[in-house]
Design a protein around this motif. Structure first.
Motif, PDB file in Angstrom:
ATOM      1  N   TRP A  92      36.717  79.716  20.667  1.00  0.00           N
ATOM      2  CA  TRP A  92      36.826  79.030  21.972  1.00  0.00           C
ATOM      3  C   TRP A  92      37.682  77.845  21.873  1.00  0.00           C
ATOM      4  N   GLY A  93      37.717  77.069  20.591  1.00  0.00           N
ATOM      5  CA  GLY A  93      38.599  75.979  20.411  1.00  0.00           C
ATOM      6  C   GLY A  93      40.122  76.281  20.386  1.00  0.00           C
ATOM      7  N   LEU A  94      40.519  77.459  19.975  1.00  0.00           N
ATOM      8  CA  LEU A  94      41.718  78.031  19.875  1.00  0.00           C
ATOM      9  C   LEU A  94      42.272  78.364  21.304  1.00  0.00           C
ATOM     10  N   ILE A  95      41.140  79.064  21.989  1.00  0.00           N
ATOM     11  CA  ILE A  95      41.649  79.320  23.470  1.00  0.00           C
ATOM     12  C   ILE A  95      41.690  78.139  24.379  1.00  0.00           C
ATOM     13  N   PHE A  96      41.096  77.321  24.016  1.00  0.00           N
ATOM     14  CA  PHE A  96      41.358  75.822  24.828  1.00  0.00           C
ATOM     15  C   PHE A  96      42.428  75.316  24.628  1.00  0.00           C
ATOM     16  N   VAL A  97      42.983  75.155  23.005  1.00  0.00           N
ATOM     17  CA  VAL A  97      43.959  74.557  22.712  1.00  0.00           C
ATOM     18  C   VAL A  97      45.259  75.365  23.336  1.00  0.00           C
ATOM     19  N   LEU A  98      45.098  76.653  23.668  1.00  0.00           N
ATOM     20  CA  LEU A  98      46.312  77.404  23.865  1.00  0.00           C
ATOM     21  C   LEU A  98      46.467  77.319  25.408  1.00  0.00           C
ATOM     22  N   LEU A  99      45.254  77.152  26.237  1.00  0.00           N
ATOM     23  CA  LEU A  99      45.247  76.950  27.594  1.00  0.00           C
ATOM     24  C   LEU A  99      45.852  75.671  27.867  1.00  0.00           C
ATOM     25  N   HIS A 100      45.336  74.602  27.266  1.00  0.00           N
ATOM     26  CA  HIS A 100      45.925  73.195  27.427  1.00  0.00           C
ATOM     27  C   HIS A 100      47.390  73.139  27.240  1.00  0.00           C
ATOM     28  N   ASN A 101      47.884  73.964  25.966  1.00  0.00           N
ATOM     29  CA  ASN A 101      49.502  73.805  26.030  1.00  0.00           C
ATOM     30  C   ASN A 101      50.087  74.727  27.045  1.00  0.00           C
ATOM     31  N   VAL A 102      49.515  75.652  27.285  1.00  0.00           N
ATOM     32  CA  VAL A 102      50.176  76.491  28.546  1.00  0.00           C
ATOM     33  C   VAL A 102      50.098  75.413  29.857  1.00  0.00           C
ATOM     34  N   PHE A 103      49.074  74.737  30.270  1.00  0.00           N
ATOM     35  CA  PHE A 103      49.070  73.925  31.234  1.00  0.00           C
ATOM     36  C   PHE A 103      49.875  72.641  31.043  1.00  0.00           C
ATOM     37  N   LEU A 104      50.050  71.991  30.028  1.00  0.00           N
ATOM     38  CA  LEU A 104      50.963  71.235  29.862  1.00  0.00           C
ATOM     39  C   LEU A 104      52.499  71.409  30.096  1.00  0.00           C
ATOM     40  N   LYS A 105      52.623  72.725  29.692  1.00  0.00           N
ATOM     41  CA  LYS A 105      54.094  73.408  29.793  1.00  0.00           C
ATOM     42  C   LYS A 105      54.452  73.804  31.385  1.00  0.00           C
ATOM     43  N   LEU A 106      53.374  74.008  32.145  1.00  0.00           N
ATOM     44  CA  LEU A 106      53.580  74.354  33.578  1.00  0.00           C
ATOM     45  C   LEU A 106      53.292  73.184  34.205  1.00  0.00           C
ATOM     46  N   GLN A 107      53.189  71.998  33.721  1.00  0.00           N
ATOM     47  CA  GLN A 107      53.041  70.903  34.203  1.00  0.00           C
ATOM     48  C   GLN A 107      51.660  70.584  35.209  1.00  0.00           C
ATOM     49  N   LEU A 108      50.748  71.298  34.835  1.00  0.00           N
ATOM     50  CA  LEU A 108      49.500  71.225  35.484  1.00  0.00           C
ATOM     51  C   LEU A 108      48.503  70.178  34.945  1.00  0.00           C
ATOM     52  N   LEU A 109      49.099  69.611  33.862  1.00  0.00           N
ATOM     53  CA  LEU A 109      48.240  68.518  33.503  1.00  0.00           C
ATOM     54  C   LEU A 109      49.235  67.417  33.170  1.00  0.00           C
ATOM     55  N   PRO A 110      48.773  66.064  33.445  1.00  0.00           N
ATOM     56  CA  PRO A 110      49.930  64.953  33.076  1.00  0.00           C
ATOM     57  C   PRO A 110      50.133  65.106  31.437  1.00  0.00           C
ATOM     58  N   PRO A 111      51.241  64.429  30.980  1.00  0.00           N
ATOM     59  CA  PRO A 111      51.719  64.480  29.797  1.00  0.00           C
ATOM     60  C   PRO A 111      50.838  63.499  29.125  1.00  0.00           C
TER      61      PRO A 111
END
Length: 113
Positions: A92-111
């Motif tokens: 689950w840690g890997l899944i969350f890290v991958l999702l976090h990076n995808v969300f950053l790339k899509l600019q859904l999260l603040p940098p």
């Protein structure tokens, strides 16, 4: 007929011949709720009150429910803990890290700052 109430503090479960202590179950539930409140935004006084005892309570519950049968075969006990706790944590840690990076790339999260 379902669970039969033995007393106001204990119930007999369907699957097990063991008796569950409702007082312990209620205490664990309250401790989990307080932990969630402590990890969310709450007033400082409540935060410090919760953090005075909540970890000690979880340690006491761990010791209370620890069985001597775990000492008979320590390798099996450690392997059960690794497969039951560590493997899901890493997965689950890997899944969350991958999702976090995808969300950053899509600019859904603040940098990050």
């Amino acid at each position: 007929m379902g669970d039969r109430i033995e007393s106001h503090e204990q119930i007999k479960t369907n699957d097990k011949s063991e008796m569950r202590n409702m007082l312990v179950d209620t205490g664990k539930g309250i401790a989990i709720i307080l932990m969630c409140i402590g990890h969310a935004y709450c007033p400082d006084a409540l935060f410090y009150f919760i953090y005075m005892f909540h970890m000690a309570f979880f340690f006491m519950m761990s010791g209370y429910f620890f069985s001597d049968k775990n000492l008979d075969n320590p390798k099996a006990f450690v392997w059960k803990r690794i497969t039951g706790l560590w493997v899901p944590f890493v997965k689950w840690g890997l899944i969350f890290v991958l999702l976090h990076n995808v969300f950053l790339k899509l600019q859904l999260l603040p940098p990050p700052l």
